[in-house]
Design a protein around this motif. Sequence first.
Motif, PDB file in Angstrom:
ATOM      1  N   SER A   1     -10.933  15.027 -10.276  1.00  0.00           N
ATOM      2  CA  SER A   1     -10.929  13.974 -11.294  1.00  0.00           C
ATOM      3  C   SER A   1      -9.484  13.568 -11.575  1.00  0.00           C
ATOM      4  CB  SER A   1     -11.596  14.501 -12.564  1.00  0.00           C
ATOM      5  OG  SER A   1     -11.441  13.586 -13.629  1.00  0.00           O
ATOM      6  N   VAL A   2      -9.242  12.253 -11.543  1.00  0.00           N
ATOM      7  CA  VAL A   2      -7.891  11.729 -11.756  1.00  0.00           C
ATOM      8  C   VAL A   2      -7.953  10.582 -12.770  1.00  0.00           C
ATOM      9  CG1 VAL A   2      -7.249  12.335  -9.379  1.00  0.00           C
ATOM     10  CG2 VAL A   2      -7.978  10.011  -9.885  1.00  0.00           C
ATOM     11  N   PRO A   3      -6.833  10.251 -13.415  1.00  0.00           N
ATOM     12  CA  PRO A   3      -6.819   9.093 -14.316  1.00  0.00           C
ATOM     13  C   PRO A   3      -7.300   7.836 -13.575  1.00  0.00           C
ATOM     14  CG  PRO A   3      -4.810  10.359 -14.547  1.00  0.00           C
ATOM     15  CD  PRO A   3      -5.535  10.926 -13.361  1.00  0.00           C
ATOM     16  N   ASP A   4      -8.003   6.967 -14.310  1.00  0.00           N
ATOM     17  CA  ASP A   4      -8.666   5.838 -13.655  1.00  0.00           C
ATOM     18  C   ASP A   4      -7.743   4.902 -12.886  1.00  0.00           C
ATOM     19  OD1 ASP A   4      -7.634   4.729 -15.997  1.00  0.00           O
ATOM     20  OD2 ASP A   4      -9.553   3.899 -16.673  1.00  0.00           O
ATOM     21  N   GLN A   5      -6.572   4.570 -13.411  1.00  0.00           N
ATOM     22  CA  GLN A   5      -5.683   3.658 -12.666  1.00  0.00           C
ATOM     23  C   GLN A   5      -5.307   4.252 -11.318  1.00  0.00           C
ATOM     24  OE1 GLN A   5      -2.376   2.725 -15.429  1.00  0.00           O
ATOM     25  NE2 GLN A   5      -2.801   0.611 -14.870  1.00  0.00           N
ATOM     26  N   LEU A   6      -4.944   5.518 -11.315  1.00  0.00           N
ATOM     27  CA  LEU A   6      -4.585   6.209 -10.080  1.00  0.00           C
ATOM     28  C   LEU A   6      -5.778   6.264  -9.132  1.00  0.00           C
ATOM     29  CD1 LEU A   6      -2.551   7.919  -8.448  1.00  0.00           C
ATOM     30  CD2 LEU A   6      -3.402   9.920  -9.691  1.00  0.00           C
ATOM     31  N   GLY A   7      -6.939   6.627  -9.659  1.00  0.00           N
ATOM     32  CA  GLY A   7      -8.133   6.760  -8.834  1.00  0.00           C
ATOM     33  C   GLY A   7      -8.605   5.450  -8.229  1.00  0.00           C
ATOM     34  N   LEU A   8      -8.585   4.382  -9.016  1.00  0.00           N
ATOM     35  CA  LEU A   8      -9.035   3.083  -8.506  1.00  0.00           C
ATOM     36  C   LEU A   8      -8.095   2.567  -7.426  1.00  0.00           C
ATOM     37  CD1 LEU A   8     -10.166   1.481 -11.875  1.00  0.00           C
ATOM     38  CD2 LEU A   8     -11.645   2.345 -10.035  1.00  0.00           C
ATOM     39  N   LEU A   9      -6.809   2.746  -7.628  1.00  0.00           N
ATOM     40  CA  LEU A   9      -5.837   2.316  -6.623  1.00  0.00           C
ATOM     41  C   LEU A   9      -5.974   3.160  -5.351  1.00  0.00           C
ATOM     42  CD1 LEU A   9      -3.587   0.399  -5.884  1.00  0.00           C
ATOM     43  CD2 LEU A   9      -1.989   1.873  -7.111  1.00  0.00           C
ATOM     44  N   ALA A  10      -6.147   4.465  -5.501  1.00  0.00           N
ATOM     45  CA  ALA A  10      -6.322   5.338  -4.331  1.00  0.00           C
ATOM     46  C   ALA A  10      -7.595   4.963  -3.571  1.00  0.00           C
ATOM     47  CB  ALA A  10      -6.370   6.799  -4.762  1.00  0.00           C
ATOM     48  N   LEU A  11      -8.680   4.702  -4.281  1.00  0.00           N
ATOM     49  CA  LEU A  11      -9.927   4.312  -3.618  1.00  0.00           C
ATOM     50  C   LEU A  11      -9.738   3.017  -2.851  1.00  0.00           C
ATOM     51  CD1 LEU A  11     -12.900   4.905  -3.074  1.00  0.00           C
ATOM     52  CD2 LEU A  11     -13.444   3.656  -5.177  1.00  0.00           C
ATOM     53  N   ASP A  12      -9.014   2.077  -3.434  1.00  0.00           N
ATOM     54  CA  ASP A  12      -8.729   0.819  -2.744  1.00  0.00           C
ATOM     55  C   ASP A  12      -7.961   1.088  -1.445  1.00  0.00           C
ATOM     56  OD1 ASP A  12      -8.890  -2.080  -2.748  1.00  0.00           O
ATOM     57  OD2 ASP A  12      -6.725  -2.050  -3.067  1.00  0.00           O
ATOM     58  N   LEU A  13      -7.016   2.015  -1.476  1.00  0.00           N
ATOM     59  CA  LEU A  13      -6.250   2.357  -0.277  1.00  0.00           C
ATOM     60  C   LEU A  13      -7.122   3.040   0.781  1.00  0.00           C
ATOM     61  CD1 LEU A  13      -3.022   3.664  -2.034  1.00  0.00           C
ATOM     62  CD2 LEU A  13      -3.218   1.586  -0.640  1.00  0.00           C
ATOM     63  N   LEU A  14      -8.145   3.760   0.352  1.00  0.00           N
ATOM     64  CA  LEU A  14      -9.035   4.438   1.299  1.00  0.00           C
ATOM     65  C   LEU A  14      -9.960   3.470   2.035  1.00  0.00           C
ATOM     66  CD1 LEU A  14      -9.938   7.556  -0.849  1.00  0.00           C
ATOM     67  CD2 LEU A  14      -8.644   7.566   1.301  1.00  0.00           C
ATOM     68  N   TRP A  15     -10.178   2.287   1.470  1.00  0.00           N
ATOM     69  CA  TRP A  15     -11.036   1.281   2.112  1.00  0.00           C
ATOM     70  C   TRP A  15     -10.233   0.480   3.129  1.00  0.00           C
ATOM     71  CZ3 TRP A  15     -16.076   1.212   2.146  1.00  0.00           C
ATOM     72  CH2 TRP A  15     -16.803   1.687   1.067  1.00  0.00           C
ATOM     73  N   ARG A  16      -9.585   1.153   4.045  1.00  0.00           N
ATOM     74  CA  ARG A  16      -8.786   0.474   5.076  1.00  0.00           C
ATOM     75  C   ARG A  16      -9.686  -0.034   6.192  1.00  0.00           C
ATOM     76  NH1 ARG A  16      -5.988   5.250   4.312  1.00  0.00           N
ATOM     77  NH2 ARG A  16      -6.896   6.040   6.243  1.00  0.00           N
ATOM     78  N   PRO A  17      -9.347  -1.172   6.766  1.00  0.00           N
ATOM     79  CA  PRO A  17     -10.118  -1.648   7.914  1.00  0.00           C
ATOM     80  C   PRO A  17     -10.050  -0.623   9.049  1.00  0.00           C
ATOM     81  CG  PRO A  17      -8.647  -3.363   7.094  1.00  0.00           C
ATOM     82  CD  PRO A  17      -8.292  -2.094   6.375  1.00  0.00           C
ATOM     83  N   GLY A  18     -11.195  -0.341   9.635  1.00  0.00           N
ATOM     84  CA  GLY A  18     -11.253   0.588  10.753  1.00  0.00           C
ATOM     85  C   GLY A  18     -11.356   2.050  10.340  1.00  0.00           C
ATOM     86  N   ALA A  19     -11.134   2.361   9.071  1.00  0.00           N
ATOM     87  CA  ALA A  19     -11.235   3.747   8.605  1.00  0.00           C
ATOM     88  C   ALA A  19     -12.684   4.032   8.210  1.00  0.00           C
ATOM     89  CB  ALA A  19     -10.317   3.974   7.408  1.00  0.00           C
ATOM     90  N   ALA A  20     -13.033   5.313   8.242  1.00  0.00           N
ATOM     91  CA  ALA A  20     -14.376   5.709   7.805  1.00  0.00           C
ATOM     92  C   ALA A  20     -14.533   5.386   6.321  1.00  0.00           C
ATOM     93  CB  ALA A  20     -14.561   7.203   8.038  1.00  0.00           C
ATOM     94  N   ALA A  21     -15.749   5.080   5.929  1.00  0.00           N
ATOM     95  CA  ALA A  21     -16.018   4.787   4.516  1.00  0.00           C
ATOM     96  C   ALA A  21     -15.685   6.014   3.677  1.00  0.00           C
ATOM     97  CB  ALA A  21     -17.481   4.408   4.324  1.00  0.00           C
ATOM     98  N   PRO A  22     -15.126   5.803   2.490  1.00  0.00           N
ATOM     99  CA  PRO A  22     -14.814   6.947   1.630  1.00  0.00           C
ATOM    100  C   PRO A  22     -16.078   7.656   1.156  1.00  0.00           C
ATOM    101  CG  PRO A  22     -14.111   4.877   0.606  1.00  0.00           C
ATOM    102  CD  PRO A  22     -14.735   4.549   1.912  1.00  0.00           C
ATOM    103  N   GLY A  23     -15.904   8.888   0.698  1.00  0.00           N
ATOM    104  CA  GLY A  23     -17.020   9.669   0.188  1.00  0.00           C
ATOM    105  C   GLY A  23     -17.425   9.240  -1.203  1.00  0.00           C
TER     106      GLY A  23
END
Length: 155
Positions: A46-68
Amino acid sequence: MTNTMWTRGVEWLAAAAADPRSCKREWDHGEGIALLEVGRFWDVLSVPDQLGLLALDLLWRPGAAAPGPTLVDTAAGRVGFFLPPDPSGGWVGAGLRYATKGAWVAVPPPYRPARFLEWLVPPDGTGTLHAPGALEEALRQANGTLAVLAPLGER
C-alpha cells in the motif's frame, strides 16, 4: 472485462477467504466488502495515492504485460498493489505499508466498487500479480517525478 473474467476473478479472490461462499454472499448481499487474509496467495503493498497512481500509469507501457490487481482506497488516499507472497517484506520507504502473512485486507468484488474501495485493475482470475522488480522500478520513477513536481506546486 467479460463476465467470464469477472467470474474467474471472483473465484480467485474469494479463495483467500476463510469461507469463500460467505465472502461471495457478503459481496452480493451484504456491505459489499470482504476481509481477506494476506500472505497465502498474495501480499499487498500500500502506497500513498499520488505515488501509486503515477506508478500504475508507468506500468501500463505499450508492449508490457498488463499490471496485476490494484486497489484504490479513496477514503485513506492509498493504492494497493497485489504481489507474490514474500515473508521477508523487503519493501522500505516513506509512506509504504507492506501486508503479508497475519494481515488482512478489505476488498470489494472485482465487478463493482463498494463504498471507498475500487479496483483500478481487477483480478482476472489467472493469478497474475505485479512483478516486484517492475513495480519497484515504477515506484522509483514515480517518486522521482513527484520530487521534481513538488517544488512546482509550492510556488
